[in-house]
Scaffold this motif. Structure first.
Motif, mmCIF file in Angstrom:
data_model
loop_
_atom_site.group_PDB
_atom_site.id
_atom_site.type_symbol
_atom_site.label_atom_id
_atom_site.label_comp_id
_atom_site.label_asym_id
_atom_site.label_seq_id
_atom_site.Cartn_x
_atom_site.Cartn_y
_atom_site.Cartn_z
ATOM 1 N N THR A 1 0.892 -1.367 -0.293
ATOM 2 C CA THR A 1 0.148 -0.243 -0.043
ATOM 3 C C THR A 1 1.369 1.147 0.210
ATOM 4 N N ILE A 2 0.117 2.183 -0.059
ATOM 5 C CA ILE A 2 0.964 3.110 -0.597
ATOM 6 C C ILE A 2 1.759 3.657 1.324
ATOM 7 N N ARG A 3 2.576 4.458 1.509
ATOM 8 C CA ARG A 3 3.526 4.214 2.238
ATOM 9 C C ARG A 3 4.911 5.613 2.397
ATOM 10 N N ASP A 4 5.610 5.568 3.288
ATOM 11 C CA ASP A 4 6.793 6.539 2.940
ATOM 12 C C ASP A 4 7.605 5.271 2.739
ATOM 13 N N LYS A 5 8.329 5.807 1.634
ATOM 14 C CA LYS A 5 10.147 4.553 1.617
ATOM 15 C C LYS A 5 10.717 5.123 2.776
ATOM 16 N N ARG A 6 11.423 4.248 3.437
ATOM 17 C CA ARG A 6 12.806 4.701 3.982
ATOM 18 C C ARG A 6 14.136 4.540 3.983
ATOM 19 N N LEU A 7 15.536 4.262 3.796
ATOM 20 C CA LEU A 7 16.399 3.850 3.228
ATOM 21 C C LEU A 7 16.996 2.772 3.000
ATOM 22 N N VAL A 8 15.968 2.285 4.053
ATOM 23 C CA VAL A 8 16.599 0.506 3.675
ATOM 24 C C VAL A 8 15.605 0.306 3.202
ATOM 25 N N ASP A 9 14.121 0.903 2.313
ATOM 26 C CA ASP A 9 13.753 0.456 0.679
ATOM 27 C C ASP A 9 14.665 0.635 -0.401
ATOM 28 N N TYR A 10 15.375 1.385 -0.049
ATOM 29 C CA TYR A 10 16.067 2.227 -1.654
ATOM 30 C C TYR A 10 17.173 0.697 -1.578
ATOM 31 N N ILE A 11 17.904 0.141 -0.514
ATOM 32 C CA ILE A 11 19.209 -0.414 -0.499
ATOM 33 C C ILE A 11 19.213 -1.773 -0.746
ATOM 34 N N LYS A 12 17.778 -2.151 -0.629
ATOM 35 C CA LYS A 12 16.784 -3.316 -0.020
ATOM 36 C C LYS A 12 15.942 -3.278 -1.456
ATOM 37 N N GLU A 13 15.778 -3.096 -2.860
ATOM 38 C CA GLU A 13 14.921 -3.104 -3.610
ATOM 39 C C GLU A 13 15.450 -3.724 -4.508
ATOM 40 N N GLU A 14 15.837 -4.345 -4.923
ATOM 41 C CA GLU A 14 16.693 -5.564 -5.671
ATOM 42 C C GLU A 14 16.387 -6.673 -5.343
ATOM 43 N N TYR A 15 16.979 -6.671 -3.879
ATOM 44 C CA TYR A 15 16.657 -7.730 -2.667
ATOM 45 C C TYR A 15 15.103 -8.669 -2.942
ATOM 46 N N PRO A 16 14.693 -10.244 -3.716
ATOM 47 C CA PRO A 16 13.630 -10.122 -4.101
ATOM 48 C C PRO A 16 12.298 -10.752 -2.734
#
Length: 409
Positions: free
Chosen positions: A136-151
């Motif tokens: 759902t819509i939420r604020d992304k944290r730094l960890v979300d960007y760092i781990k975005e390629e991990y499935p």
């Protein structure tokens, strides 16, 4: 069977096997990709359909020989029918999954709590792929960007079909082991829940010899119950010296029968991994062993001490076995017929990882032809199962089984 009588009973490696815990390979095996092979402790990509057929053949062989099969995933599903247990376990799994975003973690928890107990059991084993969870819509944290390629949000547990390692029954008690690798830590967490909440384990009368919260590693492939008074534990790449001392101390103080623990140090390499990849017991006085490894072993005897187990250095494995088991002679059966090349090839395919289901009766992979023939020449009855895909995880019949009950010898 009365309620106050323990169910678990394993006082040997070779007593007739009456009950065992298995895990039928599932969706988690289809989530192994080449880039994550090393992280998930695999050397190759298995073919699940074939793997499941082979595992079913293994279970059928056990049942045909009078053994009741309990499945890990079924016992997990049964305890998850209680919403309180489900919520508690889901929360702990998410905490250990290092999602590191509280909002996302809360959303995933809510998503899983709406699932059936069967669906949650599968997710806790097969993992939660990002494509299986609609964010759902939420604020992304730094960890979300760092781990975005991990499935994955929750990692799969492809090694779970090796049920030997997370838990080991000794006597009427259970070791819930502290795994050496992060990839397998959740296996023991789930086993602790099954032990705590499933009626089969009878927690009230089933002591814990070891708990996965301990920081010193201990894995079931290194634990061999040689007899009612003696246990052998490999000091290996996966099992620590302190872990051996701690479980020995617990056995000496709480189990009236175990008086000796043989600590067998093996080379710390993946090729050997656990003690049962190079050495197993197949009859009262017969053992299969990888040729040449005996010269690389160091053997120590642990016995009860005042503040910690006493340690004694023993000359070699053969004399240690004869003395502790009160045998005048033993037969060390070399895998591969003793041929260096054949033994190395078949040891890679777990030729020494035999599962004894009765004295002098073992289950092995059919592909290890030379080793199986050698066992037969030494009077051992060999029941062969197919394992061309099962072996890709680097484990044999012993690795794939957690004995719960054996008849006393």
């Amino acid at each position: 069977m009365s309620d106050n009588k323990p169910f678990l009973q394993v006082r040997s490696e070779i007593g007739k096997l009456k009950a065992v815990m298995l895990h039928r390979p599932g969706k988690e095996l289809e989530r192994i990709t080449p880039q994550y092979l090393h992280e998930l402790l695999f050397d190759d990509i298995p073919w699940l359909k074939k793997m499941r057929n082979e595992h079913d053949g293994f279970a059928d062989a056990l049942r045909t020989n009078g053994c009741t099969v309990y499945y890990y995933e079924e016992m997990l599903e049964e305890i998850l029918r209680d919403d309180k247990i489900k919520e508690q376990l889901v929360a702990e799994v998410l905490e250990k999954s290092n999602i590191a975003n509280p909002d996302l973690e809360a959303q995933i928890k809510e998503f899983l709590m709406k699932k059936t107990s069967s669906e949650v059991a599968e997710t806790l084993i097969a993992g939660l792929h990002k494509k299986d969870f609609q964010e759902t819509i939420r604020d992304k944290r730094l960890v979300d960007y760092i781990k975005e390629e991990y499935p994955f949000y929750i990692n799969p547990l492809p090694n779970l079909y090796f049920t030997r390692d997370p838990g080991a029954v000794i006597g009427n008690g259970l070791c819930i082991n502290s795994m050496n690798t992060f990839a397998r830590e959740r296996e023991t967490m789930i086993l602790k829940y099954i032990y705590t909440f499933h009626s089969t384990f009878k927690k009230e009368v089933t002591p814990l010899w070891y708990d996965y919260h301990k920081k010193y590693s201990l894995e079931g492939g290194d634990i061999l119950v040689l007899g009612e008074n003696v246990v052998a534990i490999g000091c290996s790449e996966r099992t620590s010296a302190r872990g051996i001392e701690d479980v020995a101390a617990n056995l000496f103080s709480q189990d009236e029968k175990v008086r000796q623990v043989l600590a067998v140090q093996i080379p710390f390499t993946r090729a050997y991994m656990h003690l049962d990849t190079v050495f197993t017991m197949v009859d009262h006085d017969k053992f299969t062993i990888y040729p040449g490894v005996e010269e690389k072993l160091r053997v120590f005897r642990l016995s009860p001490g005042k503040t910690h187990p006493k340690v004694e250095v023993l000359p070699d494995l053969q004399s240690a076995l004869k003395e502790t088991l009160n045998l005048s002679a033993i037969d060390l059966i070399q895998s591969g017929g003793g041929d260096e090349v054949t033994a190395a090839r078949e040891q890679w395919n777990d030729s020494t990882n035999t599962l004894a289901i009765a004295p002098g009766v073992v289950i092995t992979y059919d592909r290890n032809e030379a080793s199986n023939e050698t066992l037969r020449k030494h009077g051992i009855k060999v029941i062969e199962i197919e394992g061309s895909e099962l072996v890709r995880g680097r484990g044999g019949p012993r690795c794939m089984s957690m004995p719960l009950v054996r008849e006393d010898l």
